[in-house]
Design a protein around this motif. Structure first.
Motif, PDB file in Angstrom:
ATOM      1  N   LYS A  94       0.869  -1.058   0.132  1.00 21.34           N
ATOM      2  CA  LYS A  94      -0.049   0.094   0.001  1.00 21.34           C
ATOM      3  C   LYS A  94       0.674   1.301  -0.179  1.00 21.34           C
ATOM      4  O   LYS A  94       0.368   2.189  -0.548  1.00 21.34           O
ATOM      5  N   MET A 109      -8.457   2.670  -4.258  1.00 25.47           N
ATOM      6  CA  MET A 109      -8.570   1.495  -3.515  1.00 25.47           C
ATOM      7  C   MET A 109     -10.169   1.190  -3.350  1.00 25.47           C
ATOM      8  O   MET A 109     -10.327  -0.026  -3.430  1.00 25.47           O
ATOM      9  N   ASP A 126      -1.398  -5.566   3.932  1.00 29.39           N
ATOM     10  CA  ASP A 126      -0.760  -4.487   3.255  1.00 29.39           C
ATOM     11  C   ASP A 126      -0.149  -4.757   1.912  1.00 29.39           C
ATOM     12  O   ASP A 126      -0.078  -3.954   0.996  1.00 29.39           O
ATOM     13  N   VAL A 128      -1.138  -5.671  -1.949  1.00 30.51           N
ATOM     14  CA  VAL A 128      -2.155  -5.488  -2.680  1.00 30.51           C
ATOM     15  C   VAL A 128      -2.002  -6.342  -4.050  1.00 30.51           C
ATOM     16  O   VAL A 128      -1.018  -6.198  -4.667  1.00 30.51           O
TER      17      VAL A 128
END
Length: 498
Positions: A94, A109, A126, A128
């Protein structure tokens, strides 16, 4: 030979088009086809309309336009599409994505998660991950269609409005046709006769622009007197005409001693409560008080003297030293009378003051927490209540307030005391405009004033008489952020009574 200006070219093209086609149905299309801005064409249309060369009709339309944020999405893609494009096959943190996308990260997001385009590694929220190979960026397509002037469904409009990506804008353009004075080339009318015209004699052949004798001239820059200041100036003039001298009032912060104690006002009086008075936190107290006089004030409060029994309580110096925003300009009068008492031999005086005072009051149509107080006093031998009434009638009649009534009242520092009422034509009732009385011996004699010297005094707010004279029934229309400046501008220069 001077070059033709771009505006002259636009004007010539427009007149030529009207001469051949007879009309222009859409000024925007004309401006676009001739490579000029609509703003430039609009100034030409207004000029030609003024000379009746063309007739113009306004065409008004409200359209949806992109916000600056939306323009960026139309160029680069929606935040959610940008986010997916920024995620490599192995995923990204992130923090890395936020550094790359900036402000678009948070929006992207949420939208990408809602569309199920992204996911997270199990046990690691954390990281993605991409859940799709490619995406169709419908938001970017919708924004581009709007930008190009194409129609989009109402549901899309509602969605874009919700995301605050579009705003409604009013557009004005024109349809044109020949006017009653239509010509293919507009004459340039002369506006002045110059010395060159007179020398050459060509002024005889010139066609001059008509003068508009009904046009207003340039407004004269001038100031306007606020009603409070106008009445204040009139009152100052009245005091001076009556032989009064102005007292210095440049200390808004006062000690409780001069504001209350020296006025023979007991320390347990309700007016000395924080609900009525603004006390200071810093500096909270003063240490500079005249010791001999302070001791006499303490004595008269505790056990009396000068014909008085006093109040019979333990007077505290700490209370007297507390600093506050003065609640009345009578604190100034106390200082001046004490100073006068030290001058030998005694000489009669007439004093006045006009300045701001502060009270912890609820604001309503007749009260403010900050206002102006007018105070007048006369110090001389043998003054009586009759003298006070006579001076008040003279003072208020000069102010234009001849309808007066007096009512017995109580003040800690005056005896006898009177409230002053004047009839308010706007409110159709009697309104209290001030308070008055004769200062008590317990206040005057400790100062050192001679036996037989009396002081008659009165105080009133500046706002109340101003409201009566101007017919204003709400003090907030006179003082503060709600003042109507048109009231100030339209005030007569003179009024009866001033």
């Amino acid at each position: 030979m001077a070059e033709k200006s771009p505006a002259a070219d636009v004007e010539a093209d427009l007149l030529a088009h009207l001469n051949s086609a007879g009309e222009v149905s859409d000024s925007r299309s004309f401006a676009s086809s001739h490579g000029v801005s609509h703003l430039e064409l609009e100034s030409v249309i207004k000029r030609l309309s003024a000379f009746l060369i063309v007739d113009s009709t306004d065409i008004i339309k409200e359209t949806w336009v992109l916000t600056d944020e939306a323009k960026g999405y139309a160029a680069k893609g929606s935040p959610e599409a940008q986010l997916v494009a920024a995620i490599p096959p192995e995923g990204a943190s992130k923090e890395a994505l936020k550094a790359k996308l900036g402000d678009a990260f948070d929006v992207g997001m949420k939208a990408a998660a809602r569309n199920k385009w992204i996911g997270f590694e199990k046990g690691n929220k954390d990281l993605v991950l991409r859940k799709v190979e490619s995406v169709k960026d419908e938001l970017q397509e919708q924004l581009k269609r709007l930008e190009n002037g194409e129609a989009v469904p109402d549901k899309v409009i509602d969605d874009l409005k919700r995301r605050k990506l579009i705003t409604k804008e009013k557009s004005i353009w024109y349809s044109l046709k020949k006017g009653p004075e239509f010509v293919l080339k507009r004459k340039t009318l002369a506006t002045d006769v110059t010395s060159e015209h007179l020398r050459s004699g060509d002024w005889k052949d010139l066609e001059f622009k008509d003068y508009n004798y009904g046009a207003q001239g340039q407004p004269i820059a001038k100031g306007y007197v606020q009603p409070l200041m106008e009445v204040r100036e009139a009152i100052e003039y009245i005091f001076i005409m009556m032989g009064f001298t102005e007292m210095p009032t440049n200390n808004f912060v006062e000690s409780s001693f001069w504001n209350f104690d020296a006025l023979f006002q007991p320390q347990q009086h309700p007016a000395r409560d924080s609900h009525d008075t603004f006390f200071l936190k810093a500096p909270a107290a003063t240490r500079q008080l005249p010791e001999d006089y302070l001791e006499k004030v303490k004595q008269v409060h505790e056990s009396g003297g000068y014909g008085s029994k006093g109040y019979g309580y333990d007077w505290k110096r700490d209370e007297a030293e507390k600093n506050l925003l003065r609640t009345h300009t009578t604190a100034v009068s106390t200082r001046m009378l004490y100073k006068l008492a030290q001058e030998k031999p005694f000489a009669p005086k007439r004093y006045y003051s006009i300045d701001r005072v502060f009270r912890n009051e609820a604001v309503d149509r007749t009260h403010l927490a900050e206002f102006h107080q007018i105070e007048g006093l006369i110090c001389d031998y043998g003054l009586t209540l009759g003298d006070l009434i006579g001076v008040l009638e003279d003072f208020f009649s000069r102010l234009g307030m001849s309808k007066l009534r007096f009512k017995p009242a109580y003040n800690p520092y005056t005896e006898p005391s009177m409230e002053i009422f004047s009839y308010h034509d706007g409110l159709k009732k009697w309104v209290e405009v001030g308070n008055s009385g004769m200062f008590r011996p317990e206040m005057l004699l400790p100062m050192g004033l001679p036996e037989g010297v009396n002081v008659i005094a009165w105080g009133l707010s500046l706002e109340r008489p101003t409201m009566i004279l101007y017919g204003i029934d709400n003090i907030r229309d006179l003082f503060g952020p709600k003042v109507d400046f048109n009231l100030i501008k339209s005030n007569p220069l003179c009024r009866l009574g001033l």
